[in-house]
Design an enzyme around this catalytic site. Sequence first.
Site, PDB file in Angstrom:
ATOM      1  CB  ALA A  73      -2.021   4.163  -2.037  1.00 10.03           C
TER       2      ALA A  73
ATOM      3  N   GLY B 140      -0.791  -0.828  -2.163  1.00 10.16           N
ATOM      4  CA  GLY B 140      -0.125  -0.485  -3.424  1.00 10.16           C
ATOM      5  C   GLY B 140       1.304  -1.013  -3.505  1.00 10.16           C
TER       6      GLY B 140
ATOM      7  CD  GLU C 123      -5.220  -2.256  -0.654  1.00  9.66           C
ATOM      8  OE1 GLU C 123      -5.175  -3.329  -0.015  1.00  9.66           O
ATOM      9  OE2 GLU C 123      -4.394  -1.967  -1.545  1.00  9.66           O
TER      10      GLU C 123
END
Length: 258
Positions: A64, A109, A132
């Site tokens: 992301a 992502g 993450e």
Amino acid sequence: MAYENIQVAREGSIAILTVNRPKSLNALNGKTLREMTQAVRELADQSRALILTGAGDKAFVAGADIAEMAPMTPWSAREFSELGHVLTALLEDIPCATIAAVNGYALGGGLELAVACDMIFASENARLGLPEVTLGVTPGFGGTQRLVRLVGKLRAKEIIFTGEMVDAQTACRIGLVNEVVPQAQLLAHCKKVAAKIAERGPLAIARAKRLVERGYDMPLRAANRQEAETFALLFDTQDRAEGMKAFLEKRPARFVGK
Ligand code: CAA
């Protein structure tokens, strides 16, 4: 439809969707997620197989978009996460087969997108991971759930908790990718697999995909009942009659999706 952050190509009944933000290693911002969702919806009806890949030779998708996420509030982060969940669920729900051509980094992502596809082929330089926790958050597009289902709890927790990447060969060994191929041949290899799938009965592929996806979360007996019902229902289709007739007449079947 003209898109800003993705490219869409059609080759017969095969569609190729390329995330096209190579300067940020194809990071997924909100606009890209929305464009992908719209494109997948449109392509699903017209295609037998959909290949997802990233522009350039460095990354599939490096996650992301961190620059876009940095100022988010909890509420906007929740909405952003939902965009990813809508897209990944869509990839599992559409009737055509989806193939991730992982041509470099598939992180955060990006890996979550890949593991929502039906198959993953990776180039030798691919690096896969869920970093993450290095940013102080959890995976947000389904990684904590789909990765566990693919590689098991122990390996998934190692990947998620350490935030470290695994190389393509390791990913293949632990069942995170189907096969590793040289980068120059990756797309051609994925197209070959897609073309093979496109020759098969499309209703059978769509139903088999649904049985695998839905059955995964069901008790075995209930899932097997669903399989028996689907198997029986397909006997009412033109494609089933054609497939068996073609076999008996020793010729290739001509499926029409009816
Ligand atoms: N978001 C935004 N920009 C990104 C990005 C990302 N996820 N990944 C890379 N970029 C940008 C870099 O900022 C850089 O931009 P500039 O040239 O403007 O500085 C450009 O892409 C090239 O990246 P690097 O210079 O960092 O390239 P590198 O070869 O040195 O390193 C890398 C490559 C290891 C992939 C590194 O870029 C990296 O670690 N990227 C972030 C990976 C990551 O943490 N992904 C998870 C995001 S969180 C997430 O995905 C949440 C979720 O589940 C929903």
